[in-house]
Write a protein that holds these residues in place. Structure first.
Motif, PDB file in Angstrom:
ATOM      1  N   GLY A 183      -8.939  15.455  13.320  1.00 45.24           N
ATOM      2  CA  GLY A 183      -7.967  15.490  12.218  1.00 45.24           C
ATOM      3  C   GLY A 183      -6.728  14.674  12.537  1.00 45.24           C
ATOM      4  O   GLY A 183      -5.600  15.077  12.282  1.00 45.24           O
ATOM      5  N   VAL A 201      -1.552  -7.527  -3.828  1.00 47.93           N
ATOM      6  CA  VAL A 201      -1.138  -8.666  -2.998  1.00 47.93           C
ATOM      7  C   VAL A 201      -2.371  -9.491  -2.637  1.00 47.93           C
ATOM      8  O   VAL A 201      -3.404  -8.934  -2.266  1.00 47.93           O
ATOM      9  N   GLY A 254      -6.458  10.953  12.009  1.00 44.23           N
ATOM     10  CA  GLY A 254      -6.381   9.593  11.456  1.00 44.23           C
ATOM     11  C   GLY A 254      -5.046   9.325  10.774  1.00 44.23           C
ATOM     12  O   GLY A 254      -4.308   8.405  11.133  1.00 44.23           O
ATOM     13  N   MET A 255      -4.737  10.135   9.775  1.00 39.14           N
ATOM     14  CA  MET A 255      -3.462   9.958   9.074  1.00 39.14           C
ATOM     15  C   MET A 255      -2.298  10.273  10.005  1.00 39.14           C
ATOM     16  O   MET A 255      -1.252   9.617   9.959  1.00 39.14           O
ATOM     17  N   CYS A 256      -2.489  11.281  10.873  1.00 42.06           N
ATOM     18  CA  CYS A 256      -1.417  11.638  11.821  1.00 42.06           C
ATOM     19  C   CYS A 256      -1.020  10.412  12.640  1.00 42.06           C
ATOM     20  O   CYS A 256       0.174  10.156  12.869  1.00 42.06           O
ATOM     21  N   GLY A 284       0.822  -1.214   0.000  1.00 46.22           N
ATOM     22  CA  GLY A 284       0.000   0.000   0.000  1.00 46.22           C
ATOM     23  C   GLY A 284       0.852   1.258   0.000  1.00 46.22           C
ATOM     24  O   GLY A 284       1.688   1.454   0.878  1.00 46.22           O
ATOM     25  N   GLU A 296       1.537  -1.619  -4.742  1.00 43.22           N
ATOM     26  CA  GLU A 296       0.316  -0.808  -4.666  1.00 43.22           C
ATOM     27  C   GLU A 296      -0.609  -1.238  -5.786  1.00 43.22           C
ATOM     28  O   GLU A 296      -0.202  -1.306  -6.939  1.00 43.22           O
ATOM     29  N   LYS A 297      -1.865  -1.510  -5.443  1.00 41.52           N
ATOM     30  CA  LYS A 297      -2.763  -2.073  -6.464  1.00 41.52           C
ATOM     31  C   LYS A 297      -3.265  -1.028  -7.458  1.00 41.52           C
ATOM     32  O   LYS A 297      -3.626  -1.369  -8.583  1.00 41.52           O
ATOM     33  N   GLN A 341      -4.683  16.428   0.426  1.00 44.44           N
ATOM     34  CA  GLN A 341      -3.992  15.132   0.529  1.00 44.44           C
ATOM     35  C   GLN A 341      -3.298  14.696  -0.765  1.00 44.44           C
ATOM     36  O   GLN A 341      -2.169  14.194  -0.713  1.00 44.44           O
ATOM     37  N   VAL A 381       0.750   6.683   4.492  1.00 43.15           N
ATOM     38  CA  VAL A 381       1.489   5.984   5.554  1.00 43.15           C
ATOM     39  C   VAL A 381       2.565   5.087   4.942  1.00 43.15           C
ATOM     40  O   VAL A 381       3.735   5.115   5.361  1.00 43.15           O
ATOM     41  N   ARG A 432      -8.937  13.379   1.292  1.00 48.15           N
ATOM     42  CA  ARG A 432      -9.568  12.850   2.507  1.00 48.15           C
ATOM     43  C   ARG A 432      -9.041  13.711   3.665  1.00 48.15           C
ATOM     44  O   ARG A 432      -9.691  14.644   4.076  1.00 48.15           O
ATOM     45  N   ALA A 433      -7.828  13.424   4.145  1.00 48.43           N
ATOM     46  CA  ALA A 433      -7.299  14.215   5.262  1.00 48.43           C
ATOM     47  C   ALA A 433      -7.043  15.659   4.822  1.00 48.43           C
ATOM     48  O   ALA A 433      -6.657  15.917   3.679  1.00 48.43           O
ATOM     49  N   VAL A 434      -7.285  16.580   5.751  1.00 52.83           N
ATOM     50  CA  VAL A 434      -7.063  18.004   5.468  1.00 52.83           C
ATOM     51  C   VAL A 434      -6.177  18.661   6.530  1.00 52.83           C
ATOM     52  O   VAL A 434      -5.824  19.833   6.395  1.00 52.83           O
ATOM     53  N   HIS A 435      -5.840  17.931   7.593  1.00 52.85           N
ATOM     54  CA  HIS A 435      -5.098  18.549   8.701  1.00 52.85           C
ATOM     55  C   HIS A 435      -4.015  17.614   9.224  1.00 52.85           C
ATOM     56  O   HIS A 435      -4.230  16.396   9.320  1.00 52.85           O
ATOM     57  N   ASP A 483      -4.294   3.190   8.672  1.00 48.40           N
ATOM     58  CA  ASP A 483      -5.704   2.785   8.749  1.00 48.40           C
ATOM     59  C   ASP A 483      -5.862   1.271   8.861  1.00 48.40           C
ATOM     60  O   ASP A 483      -6.901   0.793   9.319  1.00 48.40           O
ATOM     61  N   ASP A 491      -2.107  -1.061   4.129  1.00 46.20           N
ATOM     62  CA  ASP A 491      -3.076  -1.297   3.068  1.00 46.20           C
ATOM     63  C   ASP A 491      -4.480  -0.858   3.445  1.00 46.20           C
ATOM     64  O   ASP A 491      -5.471  -1.380   2.919  1.00 46.20           O
TER      65      ASP A 491
HETATM   66  C1  LIG Z   1     -13.450  12.538   5.179  1.00 52.23           C
HETATM   67  C2  LIG Z   1     -12.140  12.228   5.832  1.00 52.23           C
HETATM   68  C3  LIG Z   1     -11.445  13.233   6.463  1.00 52.23           C
HETATM   69  C4  LIG Z   1     -10.222  12.952   7.064  1.00 52.23           C
HETATM   70  N1  LIG Z   1      -9.527  13.967   7.663  1.00 52.23           N
HETATM   71  C5  LIG Z   1      -8.344  13.717   8.231  1.00 52.23           C
HETATM   72  C6  LIG Z   1      -7.549  14.780   8.741  1.00 52.23           C
HETATM   73  O1  LIG Z   1      -7.901  15.946   8.655  1.00 52.23           O
HETATM   74  N2  LIG Z   1      -6.341  14.470   9.313  1.00 52.23           N
HETATM   75  C7  LIG Z   1      -5.876  13.199   9.379  1.00 52.23           C
HETATM   76  O2  LIG Z   1      -4.776  12.989   9.925  1.00 52.23           O
HETATM   77  N3  LIG Z   1      -6.592  12.163   8.853  1.00 52.23           N
HETATM   78  C8  LIG Z   1      -7.795  12.396   8.268  1.00 52.23           C
HETATM   79  N4  LIG Z   1      -8.484  11.385   7.677  1.00 52.23           N
HETATM   80  C9  LIG Z   1      -7.928  10.011   7.690  1.00 52.23           C
HETATM   81  C10 LIG Z   1      -6.883   9.792   6.582  1.00 52.23           C
HETATM   82  O3  LIG Z   1      -7.395  10.136   5.320  1.00 52.23           O
HETATM   83  C11 LIG Z   1      -6.456   8.338   6.601  1.00 52.23           C
HETATM   84  O4  LIG Z   1      -6.110   7.988   7.931  1.00 52.23           O
HETATM   85  C12 LIG Z   1      -5.250   8.091   5.702  1.00 52.23           C
HETATM   86  O5  LIG Z   1      -5.527   8.412   4.374  1.00 52.23           O
HETATM   87  C13 LIG Z   1      -4.852   6.608   5.791  1.00 52.23           C
HETATM   88  O6  LIG Z   1      -3.667   6.418   5.102  1.00 52.23           O
HETATM   89  P1  LIG Z   1      -3.109   4.944   4.878  1.00 52.23           P
HETATM   90  O7  LIG Z   1      -1.872   5.131   4.071  1.00 52.23           O
HETATM   91  O8  LIG Z   1      -3.064   4.207   6.165  1.00 52.23           O
HETATM   92  O9  LIG Z   1      -4.238   4.195   4.028  1.00 52.23           O
HETATM   93  P2  LIG Z   1      -4.795   4.523   2.568  1.00 52.23           P
HETATM   94  O10 LIG Z   1      -4.625   5.953   2.212  1.00 52.23           O
HETATM   95  O11 LIG Z   1      -6.164   3.956   2.519  1.00 52.23           O
HETATM   96  O12 LIG Z   1      -3.823   3.698   1.609  1.00 52.23           O
HETATM   97  C14 LIG Z   1      -3.874   2.283   1.528  1.00 52.23           C
HETATM   98  C15 LIG Z   1      -3.285   1.878   0.181  1.00 52.23           C
HETATM   99  O13 LIG Z   1      -3.150   0.458   0.129  1.00 52.23           O
HETATM  100  C16 LIG Z   1      -3.501   0.007  -1.165  1.00 52.23           C
HETATM  101  N5  LIG Z   1      -3.869  -1.414  -1.036  1.00 52.23           N
HETATM  102  C17 LIG Z   1      -4.867  -1.938  -0.300  1.00 52.23           C
HETATM  103  N6  LIG Z   1      -4.883  -3.284  -0.401  1.00 52.23           N
HETATM  104  C18 LIG Z   1      -3.856  -3.629  -1.227  1.00 52.23           C
HETATM  105  C19 LIG Z   1      -3.351  -4.873  -1.716  1.00 52.23           C
HETATM  106  N7  LIG Z   1      -3.909  -6.054  -1.365  1.00 52.23           N
HETATM  107  N8  LIG Z   1      -2.285  -4.873  -2.549  1.00 52.23           N
HETATM  108  C20 LIG Z   1      -1.691  -3.696  -2.906  1.00 52.23           C
HETATM  109  N9  LIG Z   1      -2.149  -2.468  -2.464  1.00 52.23           N
HETATM  110  C21 LIG Z   1      -3.202  -2.438  -1.624  1.00 52.23           C
HETATM  111  C22 LIG Z   1      -4.667   0.914  -1.547  1.00 52.23           C
HETATM  112  O14 LIG Z   1      -4.862   0.957  -2.948  1.00 52.23           O
HETATM  113  C23 LIG Z   1      -4.197   2.260  -0.982  1.00 52.23           C
HETATM  114  O15 LIG Z   1      -3.453   3.012  -1.927  1.00 52.23           O
HETATM  115  C24 LIG Z   1      -9.709  11.635   7.053  1.00 52.23           C
HETATM  116  C25 LIG Z   1     -10.421  10.622   6.407  1.00 52.23           C
HETATM  117  C26 LIG Z   1     -11.615  10.906   5.791  1.00 52.23           C
HETATM  118  C27 LIG Z   1     -12.342   9.810   5.071  1.00 52.23           C
END
Ligand SMILES: Cc1cc2nc3c(=O)[nH]c(=O)nc-3n(C[C@H](O)[C@H](O)[C@H](O)COP(=O)(O)OP(=O)(O)OC[C@H]3O[C@@H](n4cnc5c(N)ncnc54)[C@H](O)[C@@H]3O)c2cc1C
Length: 497
Positions: A305, A138, A307-309, A17, A40-41, A113, A21, A50-53, A295, A172
């Protein structure tokens, strides 16, 4: 089956992924020269916001991978959040003052984002040991005694492939395959709500919308307004049980819901989507050579704000541990502390976000919120404190253990994190280090621990503020241990030697 990586060329770490993160972890490991395969798929980064902060601690993570300056042009400062009752009165004020102390960066940033992800992905081109393969999904992992075989499909060609790696980190996302393969259930903290998320781009200035994020605590229709970067504005609006998700993104309905703030004359809709906000934490973050972060390990309602943090904190914590284990500096059991430390920390943030959600839904500002006070105007104000890590890789006793240290400016104007880099660091009173035996200096040098003493005024000020003569800090800038005399200092340094 394609053997894209023979055992002779096996990678140290596979990251599943390339969201924010995974991209950050790949930068952390790539900077250390660790060989990384990122799978990455999707063909490109997710193009909608999605995230803004994010906060000052996350900016320190970006600083640590040399990308803070590259990000600055895409950031705007966030001035905070107010919770309003249906009559527009402030019921809770979370102002974010913007000093660059104590962490060397502003307290709170807004961003778009896709722009952040673009900077993180471009940053990966600096590291020859990092290979990124997009459109590779994967579907299985097989743990072996000395590694893991990952099986994935190249979606461009339909070929099934395999790679041998040392560790797998599932970044992921919320529906994580790696979490399921670890066999982890999720701890449910009780918040699951559908919200319509609308991003609009202003066509003409609307300064009256304001800079401060607003929570409209209206039991009829709770909603959030966030000023984005540039002309972007975000509204998040609760959906009622009898409002089907598929119909609520219809532009006519979206404009009807937005009508109390803007009309089509003011803005264009960039997107509208229904999200179900959850509050869950994975029960197991590691099984053997499989780990999860971001996530994949936890989800929070977005009201803080964070989640990503939280995901960025995961990989800052996990990154130096993986590097240390792969270099043979620590035993593999160091990785067990990753969950022990991060779980209670992320839980504290999610529980506060759930409480914020409760206020938005019910206007109950007097629910037991921590760190609140009343202003001269009798408005309830809140300070959100950074939690402590759970106890794991720490030494001795002090309430500083597991706390993030500040980022002092050194006497030559350098920032502490830039001077120390991805290493341990000893902050120490000058008289204590000067009277220590020469063998201590040798041990520090042998372990590549950076020593900064109180002749740097801000280091001395900080040591006095926390009430210790010496503090040993881990590469993720969390306190490992403290000492107040020569014997304790010697034992503290021995604990990492
Ligand atoms: C409306 C909204 C507002 C938000 N606001 C905030 C904010 O202000 N501040 C903040 O910190 N957070 C915020 N968040 C949360 C934040 O967007 C997420 O926590 C963050 O994007 C998660 O990142 P990640 O890299 O863990 O997962 P993701 O961004 O979901 O990335 C996972 C990746 O894994 C890939 N993947 C999945 N399965 C496979 C597989 N089997 N093989 C290969 N690739 C795969 C996917 O394609 C994807 O690219 C918000 C979320 C939402 C929905």
């Amino acid at each position: 089956m394609d053997q894209i990586s023979s055992s002779a060329s096996r990678c140290d770490v596979a990251i599943i992924g390339l969201g924010p993160v995974g991209a950050t972890l790949a930068n952390i490991l790539g900077q250390a020269g660790i060989s990384v395969l990122v799978l990455e798929k999707e063909a490109a980064a997710y193009h909608l916001p999605r995230a803004v902060h994010f906060d000052d601690e996350v900016m320190r993570v970006f600083q640590s991978i040399g990308l803070a300056e590259a990000l600055l042009p895409y950031l705007a400062l966030s001035t905070g959040m107010r919770f309003l009752d249906p009559a527009g009165r402030i019921i809770l004020d979370w102002s974010r003052l913007q000093p660059t102390k104590p962490h060397g960066w502003n307290t709170s940033y807004r961003f778009h984002q896709p722009e952040l992800e673009d900077v993180l992905r471009k940053g990966l081109t600096r590291w020859p040991s990092v290979a990124v393969r997009e459109r590779c999904e994967v579907f299985a992992v097989e743990e072996q005694a000395d590694g893991v075989v990952i099986r994935f499909e190249d979606l461009g060609t339909g070929k099934l492939c395999a790679a041998n790696v040392g560790y797998v980190v599932g970044c992921d996302g919320a529906r994580s395959l790696i979490r399921r393969l670890i066999g982890s259930g999720q701890v449910d903290l009780g918040f699951h709500e559908r919200w319509l998320v609308i991003d609009a781009i202003l066509k003409r200035p609307r300064p009256d919308l304001g800079d401060v994020s607003l929570q409209f605590c209206d039991p009829e229709r709770p909603a959030t307004y966030v000023r984005g970067t540039g002309n972007r504005r975000r509204w998040e609006i609760t959906l009622k049980d009898d409002e089907p998700s598929a119909r609520m993104t219809d532009p006519a309905r979206v404009w009807a819901l937005l009508s109390r703030w803007i009309t089509p004359d003011d803005a264009e809709l960039e997107r509208s989507a229904v999200y179900t906000f959850h509050s869950v934490i994975a029960e197991r973050w590691r099984r053997g050579r499989l780990l999860i972060a971001g996530d994949a390990a936890h989800q929070t309602p977005p009201f803080l704000g964070q989640g990503m943090c939280a995901g960025m904190r995961d990989v800052a914590n996990l990154g130096w541990k993986l590097i240390g284990v792969l270099r043979g500096e620590f035993g593999d059991d160091l990785l067990d502390g990753y969950q022990t430390e991060r779980f209670p920390h992320v839980r504290e943030y999610i529980e506060l976000a759930v409480k914020f959600g409760g206020i938005i839904n019910t206007r109950a500002a007097d629910v037991a919120l921590p760190n609140t006070s009343k202003s001269a105007e009798n408005t309830l104000q809140i300070r959100v404190e950074k939690p402590r890590l759970g106890r794991s890789f720490h030494w001795g006793r002090s309430d500083q253990l597991g706390r993030l240290i500040t980022q002092p400016t050194l006497s030559d104007g350098a920032r502490l994190d830039d001077r120390v880099g991805p290493r341990f660091c000893l902050l120490v009173e000058r008289d204590l280090i000067c009277s220590a035996p020469a063998s201590l200096a040798h041990k520090l040098a042998a372990r590549d621990v950076v020593c900064l003493d109180s002749s740097h005024t801000e280091v001395g000020d900080w040591l006095r503020a926390v009430g210790h003569k010496a503090v040993l800090v881990r590469p993720d800038r969390y306190v490992f241990g403290v000492a107040d005399n020569e014997a304790e200092l010697s034992a503290l340094v021995a604990a990492v030697s």
